[in-house]
Motif scaffolding. Sequence first.
Motif, PDB file in Angstrom:
ATOM      1  N   THR A  79       0.857  -1.180   0.000  1.00 11.88           N
ATOM      2  CA  THR A  79       0.000   0.000   0.000  1.00 11.88           C
ATOM      3  C   THR A  79       0.893   1.231   0.000  1.00 11.88           C
ATOM      4  OG1 THR A  79      -0.108   0.157   2.400  1.00 11.88           O
ATOM      5  CG2 THR A  79      -1.783  -1.225   1.315  1.00 11.88           C
ATOM      6  N   GLU A 145      -2.592   9.905  -0.528  1.00 11.78           N
ATOM      7  CA  GLU A 145      -3.348   8.827   0.113  1.00 11.78           C
ATOM      8  C   GLU A 145      -4.756   9.286   0.470  1.00 11.78           C
ATOM      9  OE1 GLU A 145      -1.311   6.932   3.427  1.00 11.78           O
ATOM     10  OE2 GLU A 145       0.600   7.293   2.423  1.00 11.78           O
ATOM     11  N   ARG A 148      -6.866   9.600  -2.678  1.00 16.14           N
ATOM     12  CA  ARG A 148      -7.258   8.281  -3.190  1.00 16.14           C
ATOM     13  C   ARG A 148      -8.383   7.677  -2.366  1.00 16.14           C
ATOM     14  NH1 ARG A 148      -2.863   5.933  -6.680  1.00 16.14           N
ATOM     15  NH2 ARG A 148      -4.093   4.024  -6.582  1.00 16.14           N
ATOM     16  N   LYS A 149      -8.309   7.857  -1.048  1.00 15.02           N
ATOM     17  CA  LYS A 149      -9.356   7.316  -0.183  1.00 15.02           C
ATOM     18  C   LYS A 149     -10.665   8.039  -0.407  1.00 15.02           C
ATOM     19  CE  LYS A 149      -6.422   5.479   3.417  1.00 15.02           C
ATOM     20  NZ  LYS A 149      -5.918   5.596   4.783  1.00 15.02           N
ATOM     21  N   GLU A 150     -10.603   9.376  -0.589  1.00 19.79           N
ATOM     22  CA  GLU A 150     -11.826  10.145  -0.829  1.00 19.79           C
ATOM     23  C   GLU A 150     -12.489   9.742  -2.147  1.00 19.79           C
ATOM     24  OE1 GLU A 150     -10.538  14.215  -0.655  1.00 19.79           O
ATOM     25  OE2 GLU A 150     -10.559  14.251   1.536  1.00 19.79           O
ATOM     26  N   ASN A 152     -12.185   6.778  -3.483  1.00 14.48           N
ATOM     27  CA  ASN A 152     -12.333   5.317  -3.442  1.00 14.48           C
ATOM     28  C   ASN A 152     -11.487   4.630  -4.523  1.00 14.48           C
ATOM     29  OD1 ASN A 152     -14.079   5.258  -1.241  1.00 14.48           O
ATOM     30  ND2 ASN A 152     -15.844   5.663  -2.562  1.00 14.48           N
ATOM     31  N   GLU A 155      -5.445   1.240  -3.628  1.00 14.91           N
ATOM     32  CA  GLU A 155      -3.998   1.513  -3.588  1.00 14.91           C
ATOM     33  C   GLU A 155      -3.232   0.542  -4.425  1.00 14.91           C
ATOM     34  OE1 GLU A 155      -2.385   2.054   0.304  1.00 14.91           O
ATOM     35  OE2 GLU A 155      -3.993   3.351   0.901  1.00 14.91           O
TER      36      GLU A 155
END
Length: 155
Positions: A79, A145, A148-150, A152, A155
Amino acid sequence: MSTLSRLTFACASIILMMLSLALIAYGLLDLIASVGLSRDQGRDAVLQAVSYVVIAIAVFDVAKFFVEEEVIHTRSKKTLSEARMSLTKFITTIIIAIFIEGLVGVFEASGKYPEKIIYPAILVFCATFIVIALGIYQKLSISTEVQRKEKNIPE
């Protein structure tokens, strides 16, 4: 090919660890040999021994890093946060070694050869620059990071 790579890293790491232990032994032997000499020679031997030990620890830590990352943890994909933490750990070891080597050099140069203080001063400056660069890398990496999480995005 993966097995060959792991074996190569394992052998190189063992060699690096042995060399770092030899460097510590050399520093200690040099220090012991300086006992009974003049104060200046004794002080120089202590500073040199510190320098050897610091370099040896950095080399040993690099070897340990290779074993942990390339021999034990053989996952091909990490990740982003794992890669960031791994790189940060590695670079931090190098930064500490450069700072200590620079400080030892400042002490060595300031006593006998003040005109040679430029090299250790450059080492300290370079270590400072690397710390700043690592901070920028950390900031950008964490921002990526979060983005990317926001969104979706895996990774």
